[in-house]
Design a protein around this motif. Structure first.
Motif, PDB file in Angstrom:
ATOM      1  N   VAL A 142       0.851  -1.189   0.000  1.00  0.00           N
ATOM      2  CA  VAL A 142       0.000   0.000   0.000  1.00  0.00           C
ATOM      3  C   VAL A 142       0.888   1.240   0.000  1.00  0.00           C
ATOM      4  CG1 VAL A 142      -1.835   1.241   1.182  1.00  0.00           C
ATOM      5  CG2 VAL A 142      -1.732  -1.243   1.340  1.00  0.00           C
ATOM      6  N   ARG A 143       0.600   2.160  -0.924  1.00  0.00           N
ATOM      7  CA  ARG A 143       1.303   3.446  -0.983  1.00  0.00           C
ATOM      8  C   ARG A 143       0.263   4.553  -0.902  1.00  0.00           C
ATOM      9  NH1 ARG A 143       4.209   0.303  -4.608  1.00  0.00           N
ATOM     10  NH2 ARG A 143       6.376   0.024  -4.017  1.00  0.00           N
ATOM     11  N   TYR A 144       0.568   5.577  -0.098  1.00  0.00           N
ATOM     12  CA  TYR A 144      -0.349   6.701   0.087  1.00  0.00           C
ATOM     13  C   TYR A 144       0.226   7.972  -0.521  1.00  0.00           C
ATOM     14  CZ  TYR A 144      -2.308   3.598   3.582  1.00  0.00           C
ATOM     15  OH  TYR A 144      -2.855   2.521   4.217  1.00  0.00           O
ATOM     16  N   GLU A 145      -0.655   8.771  -1.096  1.00  0.00           N
ATOM     17  CA  GLU A 145      -0.290  10.098  -1.568  1.00  0.00           C
ATOM     18  C   GLU A 145      -1.514  10.985  -1.389  1.00  0.00           C
ATOM     19  OE1 GLU A 145       1.174  12.427  -5.566  1.00  0.00           O
ATOM     20  OE2 GLU A 145       1.613  10.290  -5.371  1.00  0.00           O
ATOM     21  N   ASN A 146      -1.410  11.917  -0.428  1.00  0.00           N
ATOM     22  CA  ASN A 146      -2.520  12.785  -0.078  1.00  0.00           C
ATOM     23  C   ASN A 146      -3.734  11.936   0.290  1.00  0.00           C
ATOM     24  OD1 ASN A 146      -0.916  15.096  -0.573  1.00  0.00           O
ATOM     25  ND2 ASN A 146      -1.320  14.881  -2.751  1.00  0.00           N
ATOM     26  N   ASP A 147      -4.866  12.127  -0.388  1.00  0.00           N
ATOM     27  CA  ASP A 147      -6.083  11.373  -0.048  1.00  0.00           C
ATOM     28  C   ASP A 147      -6.265  10.134  -0.926  1.00  0.00           C
ATOM     29  OD1 ASP A 147      -6.643  12.650  -2.431  1.00  0.00           O
ATOM     30  OD2 ASP A 147      -8.704  13.167  -1.872  1.00  0.00           O
ATOM     31  N   ARG A 148      -5.172   9.652  -1.519  1.00  0.00           N
ATOM     32  CA  ARG A 148      -5.249   8.498  -2.407  1.00  0.00           C
ATOM     33  C   ARG A 148      -4.369   7.364  -1.908  1.00  0.00           C
ATOM     34  NH1 ARG A 148      -7.208  10.239  -7.990  1.00  0.00           N
ATOM     35  NH2 ARG A 148      -8.174  12.210  -7.431  1.00  0.00           N
ATOM     36  N   ALA A 149      -4.766   6.162  -2.266  1.00  0.00           N
ATOM     37  CA  ALA A 149      -3.991   4.968  -1.924  1.00  0.00           C
ATOM     38  C   ALA A 149      -3.897   4.083  -3.161  1.00  0.00           C
ATOM     39  CB  ALA A 149      -4.656   4.196  -0.786  1.00  0.00           C
ATOM     40  N   THR A 150      -2.731   3.478  -3.326  1.00  0.00           N
ATOM     41  CA  THR A 150      -2.521   2.528  -4.415  1.00  0.00           C
ATOM     42  C   THR A 150      -2.126   1.205  -3.799  1.00  0.00           C
ATOM     43  OG1 THR A 150      -1.799   4.275  -5.911  1.00  0.00           O
ATOM     44  CG2 THR A 150      -1.183   2.016  -6.493  1.00  0.00           C
ATOM     45  N   LEU A 151      -2.836   0.156  -4.146  1.00  0.00           N
ATOM     46  CA  LEU A 151      -2.549  -1.182  -3.654  1.00  0.00           C
ATOM     47  C   LEU A 151      -2.016  -2.013  -4.815  1.00  0.00           C
ATOM     48  CD1 LEU A 151      -5.327  -0.016  -2.263  1.00  0.00           C
ATOM     49  CD2 LEU A 151      -5.090  -2.115  -1.007  1.00  0.00           C
ATOM     50  N   THR A 152      -0.845  -2.603  -4.618  1.00  0.00           N
ATOM     51  CA  THR A 152      -0.213  -3.397  -5.663  1.00  0.00           C
ATOM     52  C   THR A 152      -0.033  -4.827  -5.157  1.00  0.00           C
ATOM     53  OG1 THR A 152       0.963  -1.432  -6.454  1.00  0.00           O
ATOM     54  CG2 THR A 152       1.787  -3.580  -7.187  1.00  0.00           C
ATOM     55  N   LEU A 153      -0.627  -5.763  -5.859  1.00  0.00           N
ATOM     56  CA  LEU A 153      -0.546  -7.171  -5.470  1.00  0.00           C
ATOM     57  C   LEU A 153       0.891  -7.654  -5.580  1.00  0.00           C
ATOM     58  CD1 LEU A 153      -2.084  -9.789  -4.698  1.00  0.00           C
ATOM     59  CD2 LEU A 153      -2.308 -10.224  -7.158  1.00  0.00           C
ATOM     60  N   ILE A 154       1.370  -8.331  -4.560  1.00  0.00           N
ATOM     61  CA  ILE A 154       2.708  -8.915  -4.599  1.00  0.00           C
ATOM     62  C   ILE A 154       2.627 -10.188  -5.434  1.00  0.00           C
ATOM     63  CG2 ILE A 154       4.557  -9.972  -3.257  1.00  0.00           C
ATOM     64  CD1 ILE A 154       3.810  -8.039  -0.980  1.00  0.00           C
ATOM     65  N   GLY A 155       3.400 -10.226  -6.514  1.00  0.00           N
ATOM     66  CA  GLY A 155       3.378 -11.383  -7.409  1.00  0.00           C
ATOM     67  C   GLY A 155       4.137 -11.085  -8.680  1.00  0.00           C
ATOM     68  N   ASP A 156       3.987 -11.985  -9.650  1.00  0.00           N
ATOM     69  CA  ASP A 156       4.668 -11.836 -10.933  1.00  0.00           C
ATOM     70  C   ASP A 156       4.213 -10.571 -11.650  1.00  0.00           C
ATOM     71  OD1 ASP A 156       5.978 -14.243 -10.517  1.00  0.00           O
ATOM     72  OD2 ASP A 156       4.458 -15.404 -11.570  1.00  0.00           O
ATOM     73  N   GLU A 157       5.139  -9.930 -12.363  1.00  0.00           N
ATOM     74  CA  GLU A 157       4.833  -8.741 -13.154  1.00  0.00           C
ATOM     75  C   GLU A 157       4.312  -9.155 -14.520  1.00  0.00           C
ATOM     76  OE1 GLU A 157       4.990  -5.573 -12.153  1.00  0.00           O
ATOM     77  OE2 GLU A 157       5.667  -6.154 -10.169  1.00  0.00           O
ATOM     78  N   PRO A 158       3.406  -8.433 -15.147  1.00  0.00           N
ATOM     79  CA  PRO A 158       2.701  -7.308 -14.532  1.00  0.00           C
ATOM     80  C   PRO A 158       1.669  -7.821 -13.536  1.00  0.00           C
ATOM     81  CG  PRO A 158       1.830  -7.697 -16.716  1.00  0.00           C
ATOM     82  CD  PRO A 158       2.963  -8.682 -16.512  1.00  0.00           C
ATOM     83  N   THR A 159       1.491  -7.072 -12.479  1.00  0.00           N
ATOM     84  CA  THR A 159       0.615  -7.511 -11.410  1.00  0.00           C
ATOM     85  C   THR A 159      -0.696  -6.724 -11.423  1.00  0.00           C
ATOM     86  OG1 THR A 159       0.566  -8.049  -9.059  1.00  0.00           O
ATOM     87  CG2 THR A 159       1.587  -5.962  -9.666  1.00  0.00           C
ATOM     88  N   ASN A 160      -1.500  -6.884 -10.402  1.00  0.00           N
ATOM     89  CA  ASN A 160      -2.768  -6.179 -10.276  1.00  0.00           C
ATOM     90  C   ASN A 160      -2.586  -4.951  -9.402  1.00  0.00           C
ATOM     91  OD1 ASN A 160      -4.035  -8.241 -11.740  1.00  0.00           O
ATOM     92  ND2 ASN A 160      -4.252  -9.442  -9.890  1.00  0.00           N
ATOM     93  N   VAL A 161      -3.292  -3.891  -9.759  1.00  0.00           N
ATOM     94  CA  VAL A 161      -3.188  -2.628  -9.028  1.00  0.00           C
ATOM     95  C   VAL A 161      -4.587  -2.072  -8.811  1.00  0.00           C
ATOM     96  CG1 VAL A 161      -2.299  -0.260  -9.076  1.00  0.00           C
ATOM     97  CG2 VAL A 161      -0.929  -2.130 -10.041  1.00  0.00           C
ATOM     98  N   ILE A 162      -4.832  -1.593  -7.593  1.00  0.00           N
ATOM     99  CA  ILE A 162      -6.101  -0.947  -7.250  1.00  0.00           C
ATOM    100  C   ILE A 162      -5.795   0.486  -6.818  1.00  0.00           C
ATOM    101  CG2 ILE A 162      -8.060  -0.893  -5.672  1.00  0.00           C
ATOM    102  CD1 ILE A 162      -7.650  -3.885  -5.273  1.00  0.00           C
ATOM    103  N   ARG A 163      -6.537   1.427  -7.380  1.00  0.00           N
ATOM    104  CA  ARG A 163      -6.377   2.827  -6.995  1.00  0.00           C
ATOM    105  C   ARG A 163      -7.635   3.292  -6.272  1.00  0.00           C
ATOM    106  NH1 ARG A 163      -5.840   5.486 -12.068  1.00  0.00           N
ATOM    107  NH2 ARG A 163      -6.002   7.362 -10.826  1.00  0.00           N
ATOM    108  N   LEU A 164      -7.410   3.960  -5.136  1.00  0.00           N
ATOM    109  CA  LEU A 164      -8.509   4.407  -4.277  1.00  0.00           C
ATOM    110  C   LEU A 164      -8.378   5.881  -3.948  1.00  0.00           C
ATOM    111  CD1 LEU A 164      -8.242   1.514  -1.676  1.00  0.00           C
ATOM    112  CD2 LEU A 164      -9.828   1.659  -3.599  1.00  0.00           C
ATOM    113  N   CYS A 165      -9.513   6.488  -3.672  1.00  0.00           N
ATOM    114  CA  CYS A 165      -9.552   7.866  -3.196  1.00  0.00           C
ATOM    115  C   CYS A 165     -10.393   7.879  -1.930  1.00  0.00           C
ATOM    116  CB  CYS A 165     -10.162   8.780  -4.253  1.00  0.00           C
ATOM    117  SG  CYS A 165     -10.180  10.527  -3.786  1.00  0.00           S
TER     118      CYS A 165
END
Length: 132
Positions: A102-125
């Motif tokens: 999980v990475r945060y920037e201001n009021d947003r969060a990005t979740l990146t699944l740990i696994g083989d590339e390319p992986t899954n990413v979820i972006r939240l506000c």
């Protein structure tokens, strides 16, 4: 090719719930309700709508849709439990368990699944912080 109901989807939704709004404690940062604003399935970006709620008691719920270019909207719904350690969140549903960075920037969060590339990413506000 429609990307419907992959095994990782419940985990993805659970992670979305974990992202809290504006606190230094990782678990408290994830706690609250988030808007889904983006989703990538193994590097293929889609538009996401809906919300994820990470409860104070460790439960989460996600409901929404993901739309990929040229495809119909794919409804998504999942629930389960979540836990966080440092910048990693574990989402567990009845069918799956996965770990996300999980990475945060201001009021947003990005979740990146740990696994083989390319992986899954979820972006939240952040919509509603816990207790807000």
């Amino acid at each position: 090719m429609n990307r419907k109901h992959r095994g990782w989807l419940p985990s993805l939704l659970a992670i979305a719930l974990l992202a809290g709004c504006g606190d230094d404690d990782p678990a408290r940062m994830l706690t609250g309700t988030w808007d889904l604003i983006g989703f990538a399935d193994h590097g293929v970006a889609g538009t996401a709508t809906g919300s994820v709620t990470f409860g104070v008691g460790g439960d989460f719920a996600l409901a929404g849709e993901v739309t990929y270019s040229g495809e119909p909207a794919d409804p998504i719904a999942m629930s389960g439990v979540w836990s966080v350690t440092s910048n990693r969140v574990t989402l567990t549903t009845l069918m799956d368990s996965s770990v996300w960075i999980v990475r945060y920037e201001n009021d947003r969060a990005t979740l990146t699944l740990i696994g083989d590339e390319p992986t899954n990413v979820i972006r939240l506000c952040c919509r509603v912080p816990a207790g807000g």
